[in-house]
Design an enzyme around this catalytic site. Structure first.
Site, PDB file in Angstrom:
ATOM      1  N   ASP A  49       0.836  -1.204   0.000  1.00  0.00           N
ATOM      2  CA  ASP A  49       0.000   0.000   0.000  1.00  0.00           C
ATOM      3  C   ASP A  49       0.873   1.258   0.000  1.00  0.00           C
ATOM      4  O   ASP A  49       0.363   2.382  -0.043  1.00  0.00           O
ATOM      5  CB  ASP A  49      -1.008  -0.008   1.160  1.00  0.00           C
ATOM      6  CG  ASP A  49      -0.353  -0.126   2.515  1.00  0.00           C
ATOM      7  OD1 ASP A  49       0.888  -0.204   2.584  1.00  0.00           O
ATOM      8  OD2 ASP A  49      -1.096  -0.132   3.529  1.00  0.00           O
ATOM      9  N   SER A  50       2.200   1.063  -0.015  1.00  0.00           N
ATOM     10  CA  SER A  50       3.120   2.188  -0.246  1.00  0.00           C
ATOM     11  C   SER A  50       2.885   2.763  -1.647  1.00  0.00           C
ATOM     12  O   SER A  50       3.381   3.850  -1.958  1.00  0.00           O
ATOM     13  CB  SER A  50       4.574   1.750  -0.081  1.00  0.00           C
ATOM     14  OG  SER A  50       4.831   0.585  -0.827  1.00  0.00           O
ATOM     15  N   LYS A 118      -1.336  -9.427   2.827  1.00  0.00           N
ATOM     16  CA  LYS A 118      -0.607  -8.985   4.029  1.00  0.00           C
ATOM     17  C   LYS A 118      -1.493  -8.026   4.813  1.00  0.00           C
ATOM     18  O   LYS A 118      -2.147  -7.165   4.230  1.00  0.00           O
ATOM     19  CB  LYS A 118       0.709  -8.304   3.637  1.00  0.00           C
ATOM     20  CG  LYS A 118       1.473  -7.715   4.834  1.00  0.00           C
ATOM     21  CD  LYS A 118       2.920  -7.424   4.524  1.00  0.00           C
ATOM     22  CE  LYS A 118       3.199  -6.114   3.842  1.00  0.00           C
ATOM     23  NZ  LYS A 118       2.738  -4.896   4.570  1.00  0.00           N
ATOM     24  N   GLU A 120      -1.613  -5.589   8.549  1.00  0.00           N
ATOM     25  CA  GLU A 120      -0.813  -4.988   9.618  1.00  0.00           C
ATOM     26  C   GLU A 120      -1.475  -5.221  10.971  1.00  0.00           C
ATOM     27  O   GLU A 120      -2.665  -4.939  11.136  1.00  0.00           O
ATOM     28  CB  GLU A 120      -0.661  -3.478   9.375  1.00  0.00           C
ATOM     29  CG  GLU A 120       0.121  -3.154   8.114  1.00  0.00           C
ATOM     30  CD  GLU A 120       0.333  -1.654   7.920  1.00  0.00           C
ATOM     31  OE1 GLU A 120      -0.037  -0.859   8.811  1.00  0.00           O
ATOM     32  OE2 GLU A 120       0.890  -1.288   6.859  1.00  0.00           O
ATOM     33  N   GLU A 187       8.969  -4.218  10.597  1.00  0.00           N
ATOM     34  CA  GLU A 187       9.422  -2.927  10.054  1.00  0.00           C
ATOM     35  C   GLU A 187       9.987  -2.047  11.161  1.00  0.00           C
ATOM     36  O   GLU A 187       9.344  -1.807  12.186  1.00  0.00           O
ATOM     37  CB  GLU A 187       8.239  -2.227   9.350  1.00  0.00           C
ATOM     38  CG  GLU A 187       8.641  -0.893   8.748  1.00  0.00           C
ATOM     39  CD  GLU A 187       7.630  -0.352   7.740  1.00  0.00           C
ATOM     40  OE1 GLU A 187       6.659  -1.051   7.407  1.00  0.00           O
ATOM     41  OE2 GLU A 187       7.836   0.795   7.293  1.00  0.00           O
TER      42      GLU A 187
HETATM   43  O1  KIV Z   1       3.567  -1.138   1.648  1.00  0.00           O
HETATM   44  C1  KIV Z   1       4.747  -1.489   1.712  1.00  0.00           C
HETATM   45  O2  KIV Z   1       5.580  -1.147   0.859  1.00  0.00           O
HETATM   46  C2  KIV Z   1       5.166  -2.305   2.854  1.00  0.00           C
HETATM   47  C3  KIV Z   1       6.627  -2.548   3.012  1.00  0.00           C
HETATM   48  C4  KIV Z   1       7.280  -1.346   3.575  1.00  0.00           C
HETATM   49  C5  KIV Z   1       6.914  -3.756   3.818  1.00  0.00           C
HETATM   50  O3  KIV Z   1       4.354  -2.736   3.605  1.00  0.00           O
END
Ligand code: KIV
Length: 269
Positions: A49-50, A118, A120, A187
Site C-alpha cells: 500500500d506504499s 498482508k 498490519e 518494520e
Molecule cells: O507497503 C509497503 O511497501 C510495505 C513494506 C514497507 C513492507 O508494507
C-alpha cells in the site's frame, strides 16, 4: 527446450528459512517493472500500500482503496512467472470486522490473481486473520512500524525500543505463527529484537529496517532505485540514482526537440 520455471510458493519460503537461504523481496505496482524484477530472480513481490505514497503522491498509506490495490496487483500478476505475489489489504478493509476482512481478501485473490495477502497488526486483528486463513488464503503478518497506524504512533521513528512494545511484538509474532500465517514482515525495530523474533518462530521473518538477523529483506522499489532524494532513512541502501538519470535523459530529449536534432533523417518514414 524451454526451461521450466520453479515457482516460489509459501512452502519454498519456509524451506529457504530452514536451509538458511535469505529471502529477497521488493515492492512492485505495475506490469513493466514487475516483469524486470521477476526476470532478475526476486523471490517475493509485494504489491504494497506504499503505492499510495510512491505511485499516487499521498502523504500516508491510508487513502489507497481496495479497488486501486486490485488494479496494481492485477498489473503485477500479468507480468510475473516465478515470484510469489503478496498484496496489502488497504486501511479500512479489514480492521474491526472479520467478515469484511474476508470479503476484501477474496476480492484481491479473485480479481487480481495474486497468491497471498498482508495485514498490519497482531492480537487486535486475530479474528480477521483467522477468517481469511480459513478460506485457504495465505496471510503474511506485519509488525513493528505499521504505517496504517501512523496517526496513532505520531511518528515514523523506530518502534519497540521500550520493553512493553518489544514484548508485544514477541507475543504477536508467536500468535501469528500459531494461527497459521506463512511469514511476517518486521518494520523498523531494533536489530536485536528482530533477530530474537526470527529465532523464536519457525515461519520466515522479512525485515525492513530490522537488521541482518532475520530471514529476508524487503525494500520499497522506488526508494532503492533512487527515484527520489528526500527519503533517507538509515536502513535504505540506494542501488541507482534514477531521479538524476531520468531528469538528465528528459533534459537531453527536450534539448534535442528544441534544436531539431530529433528526429533525424533515419528516425522518420
Ligand atoms: O507497503 C509497503 O511497501 C510495505 C513494506 C514497507 C513492507 O508494507
Amino acid at each position: 527446450m524451454k526451461k521450466e520455471i520453479k515457482k516460489v510458493t509459501t512452502n519454498v519460503l519456509l524451506k529457504m528459512k530452514q536451509k538458511g537461504e535469505k529471502i529477497s523481496m521488493l515492492t512492485a505496482y505495475d506490469y513493466t517493472t514487475a516483469k524486470i524484477l521477476d526476470h532478475a530472480g526476486i523471490d517475493v513481490l509485494l504489491v504494497g500500500d506504499s503505492a499510495s505514497n510512491v505511485m499516487a503522491g499521498h502523504e500516508t498509506t491510508l487513502p489507497i482503496t481496495l479497488d486501486q490495490m486490485i488494479y496494481h496487483a492485477s498489473s503485477v500478476v500479468r507480468a510475473v512467472n516465478r515470484a510469489l505475489i503478496v498484496v496489502d489489504l488497504p486501511f479500512g478493509s479489514y480492521q474491526g470486522n472479520s467478515k469484511e476482512a474476508l470479503n476484501s481478501a477474496i476480492r484481491i485473490m479473485k480479481e487480481s490473481g495474486a497468491h497471498a495477502v498482508k495485514l498490519e497488526g497482531g492480537k487486535e486483528i486475530k479474528e480477521s486473520v483467522e477468517r481469511i486463513l480459513s478460506a485457504g488464503i495465505p496471510v503474511m503478518g506485519h509488525l513493528g512500524l505499521t504505517p496504517q497506524s501512523i496517526y496513532k504512533f505520531g511518528t515514523y521513528e523506530v518502534r519497540a525500543r521500550e520493553k512493553a512494545e518489544a514484548e508485544r511484538i514477541l507475543s504477536d509474532s508467536e500468535l501469528l505463527e500459531k494461527i497459521g500465517c506463512f511469514a511476517i514482515v518486521l518494520e523498523k525495530i531494533p536489530a536485536k529484537l528482530a533477530t530474537q523474533v526470527a529465532k523464536n518462530i519457525s515461519i520466515p521473518v522479512i525485515g525492513i529496517g530490522a537488521g541482518s538477523g532475520v530471514d529476508g529483506q524487503v525494500l520499497v522499489l522506488h526508494d532503492m532505485l533512487g527515484f527520489n532524494h528526500e527519503f533517507n532513512p538509515r536502513f535504505l541502501r540506494r542501488y541507482l540514482n534514477l531521479y538524476d538519470d531520468i531528469k538528465g535523459a528528459v533534459q537531453k530529449y527536450i534539448k534535442d526537440v528544441k534544436s531539431q536534432d530529433f528526429p533525424n533523417a533515419k528516425e522518420q518514414y
